[in-house]
Design a protein around this motif. Structure first.
Motif, short mmCIF file in Angstrom:
data_model
loop_
_atom_site.label_atom_id
_atom_site.label_comp_id
_atom_site.label_asym_id
_atom_site.label_seq_id
_atom_site.Cartn_x
_atom_site.Cartn_y
_atom_site.Cartn_z
N ARG A 197 -47.80 35.36 102.62
CA ARG A 197 -46.49 35.73 102.13
C ARG A 197 -46.48 35.71 100.62
NH1 ARG A 197 -45.98 30.31 103.40
NH2 ARG A 197 -44.82 29.02 101.95
N VAL A 198 -45.55 36.44 100.02
CA VAL A 198 -45.32 36.38 98.58
C VAL A 198 -44.09 35.52 98.39
CG1 VAL A 198 -44.88 37.69 96.49
CG2 VAL A 198 -46.28 38.67 98.30
N VAL A 199 -44.21 34.48 97.61
CA VAL A 199 -43.11 33.53 97.44
C VAL A 199 -42.61 33.53 96.02
CG1 VAL A 199 -44.01 32.04 99.26
CG2 VAL A 199 -44.71 31.64 96.92
N ALA A 200 -41.51 32.85 95.82
CA ALA A 200 -40.97 32.72 94.47
C ALA A 200 -41.97 31.98 93.61
CB ALA A 200 -39.65 31.96 94.51
N PRO A 201 -41.96 32.23 92.32
CA PRO A 201 -42.96 31.60 91.44
C PRO A 201 -42.83 30.10 91.42
CG PRO A 201 -41.23 32.64 90.14
CD PRO A 201 -41.01 33.06 91.55
N ARG A 202 -44.00 29.43 91.46
CA ARG A 202 -44.03 27.98 91.34
C ARG A 202 -44.03 27.60 89.86
NH1 ARG A 202 -48.82 25.84 93.15
NH2 ARG A 202 -47.93 23.93 94.02
N THR A 203 -44.41 28.54 89.04
CA THR A 203 -44.38 28.33 87.59
C THR A 203 -43.66 29.50 86.98
OG1 THR A 203 -46.42 29.53 87.11
CG2 THR A 203 -46.66 27.26 87.80
N SER A 204 -43.62 29.53 85.69
CA SER A 204 -42.93 30.62 85.00
C SER A 204 -43.84 31.80 84.77
CB SER A 204 -42.40 30.10 83.64
OG SER A 204 -43.48 29.64 82.84
N GLU A 205 -45.07 31.72 85.23
CA GLU A 205 -46.03 32.76 84.91
C GLU A 205 -45.89 33.97 85.81
OE1 GLU A 205 -49.43 29.63 83.32
OE2 GLU A 205 -49.83 30.95 85.01
N GLY A 206 -45.30 33.87 86.96
CA GLY A 206 -45.13 35.04 87.81
C GLY A 206 -45.20 34.70 89.27
N PHE A 207 -45.13 35.75 90.11
CA PHE A 207 -45.17 35.56 91.54
C PHE A 207 -46.59 35.27 92.01
CE2 PHE A 207 -41.31 37.94 90.82
CZ PHE A 207 -40.42 37.37 91.71
N GLU A 208 -46.69 34.82 93.25
CA GLU A 208 -48.01 34.45 93.77
C GLU A 208 -48.12 34.78 95.25
OE1 GLU A 208 -47.00 29.80 94.88
OE2 GLU A 208 -48.18 30.26 93.09
N TYR A 209 -49.35 34.84 95.70
CA TYR A 209 -49.64 34.95 97.13
C TYR A 209 -49.85 33.53 97.66
CZ TYR A 209 -50.68 39.89 96.27
OH TYR A 209 -50.60 41.20 95.91
N THR A 210 -49.35 33.30 98.87
CA THR A 210 -49.61 32.01 99.52
C THR A 210 -50.28 32.29 100.86
OG1 THR A 210 -47.71 30.96 98.48
CG2 THR A 210 -48.59 29.90 100.45
N PHE A 211 -51.47 31.74 101.02
CA PHE A 211 -52.25 31.94 102.23
C PHE A 211 -52.40 30.60 102.96
CE2 PHE A 211 -53.74 35.02 99.15
CZ PHE A 211 -53.89 36.20 99.87
N PRO A 212 -52.07 30.53 104.25
CA PRO A 212 -52.51 29.36 105.02
C PRO A 212 -54.03 29.38 105.07
CG PRO A 212 -51.49 30.99 106.45
CD PRO A 212 -51.36 31.50 105.06
N ALA A 213 -54.68 28.29 104.76
CA ALA A 213 -56.13 28.33 104.59
C ALA A 213 -56.79 27.04 105.03
CB ALA A 213 -56.47 28.63 103.13
N ILE A 214 -58.10 27.12 105.17
CA ILE A 214 -58.96 25.97 105.43
C ILE A 214 -59.92 25.84 104.24
CG2 ILE A 214 -60.70 24.96 106.96
CD1 ILE A 214 -59.52 26.63 109.22
N ARG A 215 -60.03 24.63 103.72
CA ARG A 215 -60.89 24.41 102.56
C ARG A 215 -62.27 23.94 103.00
NH1 ARG A 215 -58.69 20.32 98.15
NH2 ARG A 215 -58.49 19.04 100.05
N GLY A 216 -63.29 24.47 102.36
CA GLY A 216 -64.66 24.07 102.66
C GLY A 216 -65.46 23.87 101.38
#
Length: 376
Positions: free
Chosen positions: A8-27
């Motif tokens: 999903r594309v969500v509201a910015p977490r910072t003032s720098e702009g919009f972002e993509y948010t991916f559910p993910a697994i870290r390796g």
């Protein structure tokens, strides 16, 4: 703005702009973090932009896109919407990636949300043709946009690292032998026909190598499944024959060919070892089956009635298939080795047509003339 549960594309977490948010697994690989997620197909062309065609090879991190491959890949998706399979894309992200894990310890540390700024650059390390095929398929069937594909994200560590990733990802990639591809392909009707012939036709049953596309010197087989496939494919090229009829017609044709080649039955009757037959003759090699398939195709175009085409095959009994026959040099044999190039297949077809009194096509005549002039 919601696009899909996976991304999903969500509201910015910072003032720098919009972002993509991916559910993910870290390796972790080689001490570096990477992330595995799912991305809706509709976002693939928008996120992963391939624009390096004009760069010189040393400034690229990928090969140039081979657009000739795209129609077949896109058709594969469109023709098989219920059971197509695409492996994961691998991409490097030139931008900050932030991973918010679901827990501070335990297994939950590996799962969470991956945040990537929308102004980050995504470089495909592996899967550029899949990406382009997805884009092409979406134009014809936008409903595919709701489906997902796995994506592996790495931090972009510069051009040299990206080039090394491409080299490493492709270094040990080995394309499977064509025979096993035919064996496992349940969509291709000609592959089905070749498998049926290999298990039911008395000419081939028990004498077809089902996995490898080359026979070892000690193999007791006479043919490879890939050679049988290409020979049968040539047999029906451009003909409209129902699958059931084609299977029966193909078996009848190869049984008729068998009657003109005594060495095949000698091997089945244990009168001649398959190894010696392959060593001394070329009629079980892929080039011969392909050429014989093209001969049958010409006869079928005149009539598929057995009573008409079968008697036309009689002169094949006089063909000297032995490697010692100097007529094969330059046609089926080049430098002492059997050649399967398109030109050599055509020259072998021409030789058989001459024995059967069949005319050459304009293209076959061109190849023949070049051979006779010594240009081939």
């Amino acid at each position: 703005m919601e696009t899909q549960a996976a991304t999903r594309v969500v509201a910015p977490r910072t003032s720098e702009g919009f972002e993509y948010t991916f559910p993910a697994i870290r390796g972790i690989q080689a001490g570096r973090e990477f992330y595995v997620s799912m991305c809706p197909l509709r976002l693939i062309p928008k996120i992963f932009i391939f624009d390096e065609d004009e760069l010189t090879p040393e400034l690229r991190a990928q090969r140039v896109l081979n657009k000739g491959r795209l129609p077949a890949l896109a058709k594969y998706i469109l023709d098989n919407p219920d059971d197509y399979v695409f492996s994961a894309l691998t991409a490097s992200v030139d931008g900050d990636m932030t991973f918010d894990s679901h827990a501070t310890e335990g297994p939950g540390m590996r799962t969470g949300q991956l945040h990537i700024p929308m102004d980050a650059r995504f470089l495909i390390n592996d899967g550029q043709h899949r990406r382009a095929a997805i884009e092409q398929a979406l134009k014809e069937n936008p409903d595919l946009g709701d489906e997902t594909i796995a994506v592996v994200f790495f931090h972009d560590a510069g051009l040299a690292r990206s080039q090394q990733m491409f080299a490493d990802l492709n270094r040990h990639a080995v394309r499977p032998a064509r025979s096993i591809g035919v064996l496992y392909d349940h969509r291709d009707e000609e592959a089905k026909a070749a498998r049926l012939l290999s298990t039911r036709c008395p000419v081939f049953k028990g004498y077809v190598e089902m996995e490898k596309s080359n026979l070892s010197a000690r193999s007791a087989k006479m043919f490879t499944l890939s050679a049988l496939y290409y020979g049968t494919q040539a047999l029906f090229q451009g003909l409209e024959v129902k699958p059931d009829e084609a299977a029966k017609l193909a078996q009848s044709y190869w049984e008729s060919i068998d009657q003109t080649i005594p060495e095949w039955s000698m091997v089945r009757n244990r009168e001649l070892p398959a190894q010696e037959m392959r060593r001394d003759y070329i009629h079980s090699h892929g080039i011969a089956l392909h050429a014989l398939g093209r001969i049958g195709n010409s006869l079928f175009r005149e009539s598929t009635a057995v009573t008409k085409w079968k008697k036309r095959l009689g002169p094949l009994e006089k063909v000297d298939w032995s490697r010692s026959n100097v007529d094969w040099e330059g046609r089926a044999i080049v430098g002492g080795r059997v050649s399967k190039s398109h030109q050599n297949v055509t020259l072998t077809v021409n030789y058989l047509r001459h024995h059967l009194g069949l005319p050459l096509s304009p293209e076959e005549q061109r190849v023949e003339d070049a051979y006779l002039r010594g240009d081939a």
